[in-house]
Design an enzyme around this catalytic site. Structure first.
Site, PDB file in Angstrom:
ATOM      1  N   LYS A 219       0.878  -1.169   0.000  1.00 27.46           N
ATOM      2  CA  LYS A 219       0.000   0.000   0.000  1.00 27.46           C
ATOM      3  C   LYS A 219       0.914   1.218   0.000  1.00 27.46           C
ATOM      4  O   LYS A 219       1.601   1.498   0.985  1.00 27.46           O
ATOM      5  CB  LYS A 219      -0.905   0.005   1.224  1.00 27.46           C
ATOM      6  CG  LYS A 219      -1.849   1.185   1.221  1.00 27.46           C
ATOM      7  CD  LYS A 219      -2.891   1.066   2.322  1.00 27.46           C
ATOM      8  CE  LYS A 219      -3.977   2.101   2.149  1.00 27.46           C
ATOM      9  NZ  LYS A 219      -3.497   3.473   2.140  1.00 27.46           N
TER      10      LYS A 219
ATOM     11  N   CYS B  53      30.957  28.509  17.083  1.00 24.48           N
ATOM     12  CA  CYS B  53      30.995  27.119  16.611  1.00 24.48           C
ATOM     13  C   CYS B  53      31.361  26.192  17.779  1.00 24.48           C
ATOM     14  O   CYS B  53      32.360  26.440  18.469  1.00 24.48           O
ATOM     15  CB  CYS B  53      32.025  26.978  15.490  1.00 24.48           C
ATOM     16  SG  CYS B  53      32.275  25.261  14.974  1.00 24.48           S
TER      17      CYS B  53
ATOM     18  N   CYS C 103      38.130  24.341  10.460  1.00 24.12           N
ATOM     19  CA  CYS C 103      37.335  23.755  11.544  1.00 24.12           C
ATOM     20  C   CYS C 103      37.395  22.217  11.419  1.00 24.12           C
ATOM     21  O   CYS C 103      37.056  21.674  10.360  1.00 24.12           O
ATOM     22  CB  CYS C 103      35.905  24.276  11.421  1.00 24.12           C
ATOM     23  SG  CYS C 103      34.746  23.541  12.578  1.00 24.12           S
TER      24      CYS C 103
ATOM     25  N   CYS D 271      35.127  24.695  16.881  1.00 21.23           N
ATOM     26  CA  CYS D 271      36.363  25.481  16.789  1.00 21.23           C
ATOM     27  C   CYS D 271      36.247  26.864  17.432  1.00 21.23           C
ATOM     28  O   CYS D 271      37.221  27.598  17.511  1.00 21.23           O
ATOM     29  CB  CYS D 271      36.793  25.618  15.331  1.00 21.23           C
ATOM     30  SG  CYS D 271      35.740  26.740  14.394  1.00 21.23           S
TER      31      CYS D 271
HETATM   32  S1  IVH Z   1      -6.430  -0.420  -4.740  1.00 23.96           S
HETATM   33  C1  IVH Z   1     -10.987   1.548  -4.557  1.00 23.96           C
HETATM   34  N1  IVH Z   1      -3.889  -0.722  -4.316  1.00 23.96           N
HETATM   35  O1  IVH Z   1      -4.782   3.802  -0.937  1.00 23.96           O
HETATM   36  C2  IVH Z   1      -9.603   1.802  -4.358  1.00 23.96           C
HETATM   37  N2  IVH Z   1      -4.898   1.292  -3.574  1.00 23.96           N
HETATM   38  O2  IVH Z   1      -7.656   4.339   0.829  1.00 23.96           O
HETATM   39  C3  IVH Z   1      -8.814   0.614  -4.738  1.00 23.96           C
HETATM   40  N3  IVH Z   1      -3.356   2.858  -2.524  1.00 23.96           N
HETATM   41  O3  IVH Z   1      -7.306   5.510  -2.570  1.00 23.96           O
HETATM   42  C4  IVH Z   1      -7.440   0.951  -4.556  1.00 23.96           C
HETATM   43  N4  IVH Z   1      -1.548   1.634  -2.755  1.00 23.96           N
HETATM   44  O4  IVH Z   1      -5.048   5.544  -3.718  1.00 23.96           O
HETATM   45  C5  IVH Z   1      -4.941   0.081  -4.154  1.00 23.96           C
HETATM   46  N5  IVH Z   1      -1.632  -1.123  -4.046  1.00 23.96           N
HETATM   47  C6  IVH Z   1      -2.679  -0.329  -3.885  1.00 23.96           C
HETATM   48  C7  IVH Z   1      -2.580   0.928  -3.258  1.00 23.96           C
HETATM   49  C8  IVH Z   1      -3.725   1.719  -3.119  1.00 23.96           C
HETATM   50  C9  IVH Z   1      -2.038   2.780  -2.305  1.00 23.96           C
HETATM   51  C10 IVH Z   1      -4.186   4.026  -2.155  1.00 23.96           C
HETATM   52  C11 IVH Z   1      -5.300   4.311  -3.128  1.00 23.96           C
HETATM   53  C12 IVH Z   1      -6.552   4.405  -2.296  1.00 23.96           C
HETATM   54  C13 IVH Z   1      -6.013   4.443  -0.894  1.00 23.96           C
HETATM   55  C14 IVH Z   1      -6.866   3.639   0.042  1.00 23.96           C
END
Ligand code: IVH
Length: 462
Positions: free
Chosen positions: A115, A414, A437, A417
């Protein structure tokens, strides 16, 4: 060369350069040297200068568009941009799996991927050409950031479908909307904040804010300089000849889009959880920030069956890693003298475990930041660590004050120094200007021998 031949050569050059961009920025695996690449670019630029009618929007010379005067125009998303349901324990992840099994009447396969803590955007390709990009906004309507997205080098202006890599499968992918995260890589974030600090500009709080601030900048030239990246993770309306998320992402990566290679197809929730655990420490080695893992039902048919709530898809869940912020006591503030004489205040902390390591030092950036955040020696402070980035003091917990805390006053000499410190107009940093320094000399030697300079291996600095 006659015009027809020139036209042919220009098409060939554009295709080749776009392909080399893909090898360099998406795959990190170039097949030509920088010099050869520059030669192709120069040749293309020369033709385009001579015959401006041959310039097309997908030309690699056209990445940086016009500066906006005023605001971004608005774009309505054909399919709303939703968010994910968050979970904070494996117990909740098991519950999600039970729900999926109950609703589908079978055990689904899951994909698990990082994520990414970035800024969500949507990009539309028509006949393989990037025609529009927008921010999430309120999920229904976002800002039109097409010109800024075009300045990100890993985003293809034209998909690779019509090149030598053609596979009939890819024809259906030439008209597609893709969604993903714009990120500022951690090393660019550090570099930009350092520059801002030196120029007396306020620092970005974290790479996510920096990415968001950059993508909403009115000048695409600024975006181009900031070295953003974009990773595709969602296809809101998958083409019918694709059955699942995992396969589709692989195909997208073949037509030039940057997808996450760290995705795993899992046949059970236990396997998915194991992958999440594996990535908890490993995520710090990624160039961008990751705050959890996303678990998705892989099959599009099952996704369709499960559908959406008002806010989230029912077929996916985010597992969030424990926070990387913690409180501890600020025991002292010491001063570090940098290579160029810059004085940096460093927090000496009561050691705490944070994100898998023991932290006892954190940066305070500069004296102005300490005053602005009202950080005092003896305070309980929030510290945050994001990956290899040096931990930093975020703010004091003022409720814990006893009255014994001491306001920090930067000495006027400093610490190494004894020379008088100076500060130039418009800069936040105080400096020691004594070239002899000792810590400065030591750091200069270290810098001289370092990888980006003379690259003298074996010269280890303390
Ligand atoms: S799938 C319906 N995959 O995290 C949204 N989201 O609140 C499906 N995000 O708005 C998203 N990495 O912008 C997905 N590997 C990933 C992600 C990801 C970051 C973000 C995305 C989303 C928020 C979740």
């Amino acid at each position: 060369m006659v015009k027809e031949e020139i036209k042919k050569r220009v098409i060939e050059l554009k295709k080749d350069i776009n392909y080399h961009n893909y090898r360099y920025y998406v795959l990190n695996d170039p097949v030509v040297s920088d010099y050869e690449y520059d030669m192709l670019m120069t040749e293309l630029k020369e033709f385009e200068t001579k015959y401006p009618d041959l310039i097309t929007p997908d030309s690699p010379t056209q990445r940086i568009g016009e500066e906006l005067i005023g605001k971004f125009s608005q774009v309505e998303h054909t399919i709303p941009m939703l968010s994910l349901e968050n979970t904070y324990s494996y117990e909740e992840v098991h519950k999600f799996d039970k729900r999926m099994q109950r609703e589908l009447g079978t055990k689904p396969a899951y994909t698990v991927e990082p994520k990414i803590d970035g800024f969500a955007v949507s990009i539309i390709y028509q006949d393989g050409i990037l025609i529009q990009a927008s921010t999430r906004g309120n999920g229904i309507v976002g800002d039109d950031i097409t010109n800024n997205i075009r300045a990100i080098k890993s985003v293809p202006l034209r998909l690779l479908g019509e090149t030598r890599h053609i596979v009939s499968l890819h024809k259906n992918l030439m008209n597609i909307e893709v969604r993903g995260e714009v990120v500022m890589p951690k090393n660019s974030f550090d570099r930009i904040n350092k520059e801002r600090e030196q120029q007396g500009e306020p620092c970005f709080a974290n790479p996510r804010n920096a990415a968001a601030g950059t993508i909403k900048h009115l000048d695409p030239k600024v975006v181009a300089k900031r070295n953003l990246d974009m990773i595709v993770h969602t296809i809101p309306d998958p083409p019918e000849n694709f059955t699942d998320h995992y396969t589709l992402l692989i195909e997208l990566s073949k037509i030039g889009l940057k997808t996450n290679p760290h995705i795993k197809l899992c046949t059970s929730i236990e396997e998915a959880i194991e992958f999440c655990t594996e990535w908890e420490p490993a995520r710090w080695n990624l160039p961008y920030e990751v705050d959890g893992m996303v678990i998705k039902v892989n099959s599009f048919a099952y996704q369709k069956q499960l559908g959406f709530t008002i806010k989230n898809p029912r077929w996916a869940v985010a597992y969030k890693y424990p926070a990387t912020q913690i409180t501890t006591k600020l025991e002292n503030i010491i001063l570090q003298v940098g290579r160029t004489g810059t004085i940096t205040p460093v927090a000496v902390l009561a050691p705490v475990r944070l994100g898998g390591v023991t932290v006892s030092r954190a940066t305070l950036h500069n004296a102005d930041e300490i005053a602005r955040k009202d950080i005092r020696v003896g305070d309980t402070v929030f510290i945050e660590r994001s990956g290899e980035v040096i931990p930093e003091v975020i703010k004091p917990v003022t409720d814990n004050r006893t009255g014994e805390e001491k306001v920090f006053i930067l000495p006027d000499h400093c610490p190494a120094c004894g020379s008088k410190l100076v500060r130039y107009e418009g800069e936040v940093a105080w400096r020691c200007e004594n070239l002899s320094c000792p810590p400065q000399i030591e750091r200069r030697i270290g810098h001289f021998a370092s990888r980006n300079a003379m690259d003298i291996s074996g010269l280890v600095m303390s």
